[in-house]
Structures are given as structure tokens and as C-alpha cells.
Scaffold this active site. Structure first.
Site, PDB file in Angstrom:
ATOM      1  N   ASP A 251      -7.994   3.777   0.943  1.00  0.00           N
ATOM      2  CA  ASP A 251      -7.093   4.232   2.002  1.00  0.00           C
ATOM      3  C   ASP A 251      -7.921   4.738   3.191  1.00  0.00           C
ATOM      4  O   ASP A 251      -8.656   5.724   3.063  1.00  0.00           O
ATOM      5  CB  ASP A 251      -6.231   5.365   1.421  1.00  0.00           C
ATOM      6  CG  ASP A 251      -5.186   5.851   2.411  1.00  0.00           C
ATOM      7  OD1 ASP A 251      -5.251   5.472   3.595  1.00  0.00           O
ATOM      8  OD2 ASP A 251      -4.308   6.605   1.977  1.00  0.00           O
TER       9      ASP A 251
ATOM     10  N   CYS B  48      -1.487   0.787   7.351  1.00  0.00           N
ATOM     11  CA  CYS B  48      -2.934   0.512   7.481  1.00  0.00           C
ATOM     12  C   CYS B  48      -3.355  -0.739   6.716  1.00  0.00           C
ATOM     13  O   CYS B  48      -3.687  -1.763   7.319  1.00  0.00           O
ATOM     14  CB  CYS B  48      -3.752   1.708   6.977  1.00  0.00           C
ATOM     15  SG  CYS B  48      -3.485   3.229   7.928  1.00  0.00           S
ATOM     16  N   ARG B  49      -3.378  -0.672   5.385  1.00  0.00           N
ATOM     17  CA  ARG B  49      -3.981  -1.742   4.599  1.00  0.00           C
ATOM     18  C   ARG B  49      -3.092  -2.966   4.406  1.00  0.00           C
ATOM     19  O   ARG B  49      -3.544  -4.104   4.607  1.00  0.00           O
ATOM     20  CB  ARG B  49      -4.393  -1.199   3.220  1.00  0.00           C
ATOM     21  CG  ARG B  49      -5.525  -0.204   3.288  1.00  0.00           C
ATOM     22  CD  ARG B  49      -5.670   0.554   1.980  1.00  0.00           C
ATOM     23  NE  ARG B  49      -4.536   1.452   1.755  1.00  0.00           N
ATOM     24  CZ  ARG B  49      -4.325   2.157   0.666  1.00  0.00           C
ATOM     25  NH1 ARG B  49      -5.178   2.031  -0.345  1.00  0.00           N
ATOM     26  NH2 ARG B  49      -3.286   2.965   0.566  1.00  0.00           N
ATOM     27  N   SER B  50      -1.836  -2.760   3.953  1.00  0.00           N
ATOM     28  CA  SER B  50      -1.026  -3.942   3.616  1.00  0.00           C
ATOM     29  C   SER B  50      -0.630  -4.782   4.835  1.00  0.00           C
ATOM     30  O   SER B  50      -0.592  -6.015   4.720  1.00  0.00           O
ATOM     31  CB  SER B  50       0.188  -3.578   2.753  1.00  0.00           C
ATOM     32  OG  SER B  50       1.030  -2.647   3.376  1.00  0.00           O
TER      33      SER B  50
ATOM     34  N   CYS C 236       0.863  -1.185   0.000  1.00  0.00           N
ATOM     35  CA  CYS C 236       0.000   0.000   0.000  1.00  0.00           C
ATOM     36  C   CYS C 236       0.903   1.240   0.000  1.00  0.00           C
ATOM     37  O   CYS C 236       2.075   1.149  -0.385  1.00  0.00           O
ATOM     38  CB  CYS C 236      -0.990  -0.022   1.157  1.00  0.00           C
ATOM     39  SG  CYS C 236      -0.233  -0.021   2.791  1.00  0.00           S
TER      40      CYS C 236
ATOM     41  N   ASN D  14       2.257   1.469   4.320  1.00  0.00           N
ATOM     42  CA  ASN D  14       2.580   0.192   4.987  1.00  0.00           C
ATOM     43  C   ASN D  14       2.265   0.229   6.491  1.00  0.00           C
ATOM     44  O   ASN D  14       2.925  -0.428   7.294  1.00  0.00           O
ATOM     45  CB  ASN D  14       4.042  -0.225   4.748  1.00  0.00           C
ATOM     46  CG  ASN D  14       4.365  -1.671   5.151  1.00  0.00           C
ATOM     47  OD1 ASN D  14       5.482  -1.977   5.532  1.00  0.00           O
ATOM     48  ND2 ASN D  14       3.399  -2.557   5.068  1.00  0.00           N
TER      49      ASN D  14
HETATM   50  P1  4NP Z   1      -1.812   2.798   4.032  1.00  0.00           P
HETATM   51  O1  4NP Z   1      -2.464   4.159   4.605  1.00  0.00           O
HETATM   52  O2  4NP Z   1      -1.255   3.131   2.671  1.00  0.00           O
HETATM   53  O3  4NP Z   1      -2.960   1.857   3.966  1.00  0.00           O
HETATM   54  O4  4NP Z   1      -0.741   2.379   5.040  1.00  0.00           O
HETATM   55  C1  4NP Z   1      -1.741   5.354   4.713  1.00  0.00           C
HETATM   56  C2  4NP Z   1      -0.962   5.579   5.819  1.00  0.00           C
HETATM   57  C3  4NP Z   1      -0.269   6.776   5.939  1.00  0.00           C
HETATM   58  C4  4NP Z   1      -0.351   7.723   4.942  1.00  0.00           C
HETATM   59  C5  4NP Z   1      -1.126   7.487   3.824  1.00  0.00           C
HETATM   60  C6  4NP Z   1      -1.820   6.291   3.702  1.00  0.00           C
HETATM   61  N1  4NP Z   1       0.340   8.952   5.083  1.00  0.00           N
HETATM   62  O5  4NP Z   1       0.162   9.830   4.211  1.00  0.00           O
HETATM   63  O6  4NP Z   1       1.099   9.136   6.041  1.00  0.00           O
END
Ligand code: 4NP
Length: 172
Positions: free
Chosen positions: A129, A18-20, A13, A16
Site C-alpha cells: 500500500d 492507488c493500486r487497483s 485493493c 480503490n
Molecule cells: P489503495 O490505497 O488500497 O491502494 O487504494 C489506499 C488508499 C486509501 C486508504 C488506504 C489505502 N485510506 O485509508 O484512505
């Protein structure tokens, strides 16, 4: 008898956190439930570097824990050039992750890169996201990755328990 090679899957993602990590933990739980954990090598990574070394977001840890899965010991890292060699399958959570993976991939690697829900379920659908939203977004992500993980586990060649492996080309 020599051990059968593991199927290696990298979930990707943006951050790294939240989702992955949730996808890695959930898919790991699904294959463990099926007695096939030993057949897989799993990891997750982000295309961005903001959260290097961080534990998953507490909201991802909480929704995983609610379903009996501990993802608290995962640590965020960025996708590396070696990942495109090391992994059989590289599954992006949304289309922007897939676009970025294809942009940075060496020439031979794009066939390994897929949108997670498209590869698992044949649906051109993003895992959205949830970072800037509320806890219900994390529950939605969990449901999506659980359903996709069950589909993916049913689709990948069963190399555990002495079953014959499928052709590598059937995975890409
Ligand atoms: P992820 O979510 O891609 O599912 O881990 C996010 C976590 C942090 C950020 C963006 C998306 N960020 O902009 O910090």
C-alpha cells in the site's frame, strides 16, 4: 460466428484509489499492446468505502500517465456481492485484501479469488500500500503491476484473434 466470451478480471485493493486502478489500467495497456483488449472485461474495486466516487490518487494518475496510460476517468467503488458472480477472476493486491475478499465471498466464489502476484507470477508477494508514503512507492507499485500484468496476459487463455479458449478451470 458468435463472439467469444470475454475474460473478466476485477482488481481489488483497500481504497480503490492507488493500486487497483493502476493495475486495471496497466493490465489494460498490456493486453491492448498485444491486440487482445477486446478479449477482456476489466474493472477495479476496493474493500473499503472511504473514497467512493473519487478519481484515483493523483500520484497513481501521474505514474500511469508517465507510462502512457490514462486512468484519470476511473472512479472508486466498493466490492459488491454481484462482483463474485460477474467476474471470472478477482485479484487482491495484498494478502489482507485477499483475506477480506474470502471473508465476504459467497460459498462458490473463493476459487476465483487470488493474490495478484501469486496468480500471475507464482510469488507470494504483496503489492504494498503506497498511500501514506512518497512518490517512489508509486513507482515501485507501477513496476510490480507492469511485470505481473505481462505475466498474467501470457497466462490467461488467448480468446482474441480466433485462438481457441482454454478451460475455465485453468484460470482458477
Ligand atoms: P489503495 O490505497 O488500497 O491502494 O487504494 C489506499 C488508499 C486509501 C486508504 C488506504 C489505502 N485510506 O485509508 O484512505
Amino acid at each position: 460466428m458468435t463472439a467469444k466470451p470475454k475474460i473478466s478480471v476485477l482488481f481489488v485493493c483497500l481504497g480503490n484509489i492507488c493500486r487497483s486502478p493502476l493495475a486495471e489500467g496497466t493490465f489494460g495497456a498490456v493486453v491492448a499492446e498485444r491486440g487482445a483488449a477486446d478479449a477482456f472485461l476489466l474493472d477495479s474495486a476496493g474493500t473499503g468505502a472511504w473514497h467512493l466516487g473519487s478519481a484515483p490518487d493523483p500520484r497513481s494518475i501521474a505514474i500511469a500517465a508517465r507510462h502512457g496510460v490514462d486512468i484519470s476517468r476511473q472512479r472508486a467503488r466498493k466490492v459488491t456481492a454481484e462482483d463474485f458472480d460477474r467476474f471470472d477472476l478477482i485479484l487482491g493486491m495484498d494478502r489482507s485484501n485477499v483475506d477480506e475478499l474470502r471473508r465476504i465471498a459467497p460459498e462458490a466464489a473463493p476459487r476465483k479469488i487470488h493474490l495478484f502476484l501469486d496468480f500471475a507470477e507464482g510469488r507470494q508477494t504483496d503489492v504494498p500500500d503506497p498511500y501514506y508514503g512518497g512518490p517512489e512507492g508509486f513507482a515501485d507499485v507501477y513496476r510490480m503491476v507492469r511485470t505481473a500484468s505481462e505475466a498474467l496476459a501470457g497466462k490467461l487463455p488467448a480468446r482474441a484473434g480466433g485462438a481457441e479458449s482454454g478451460q475455465a478451470s485453468s484460470m482458477t
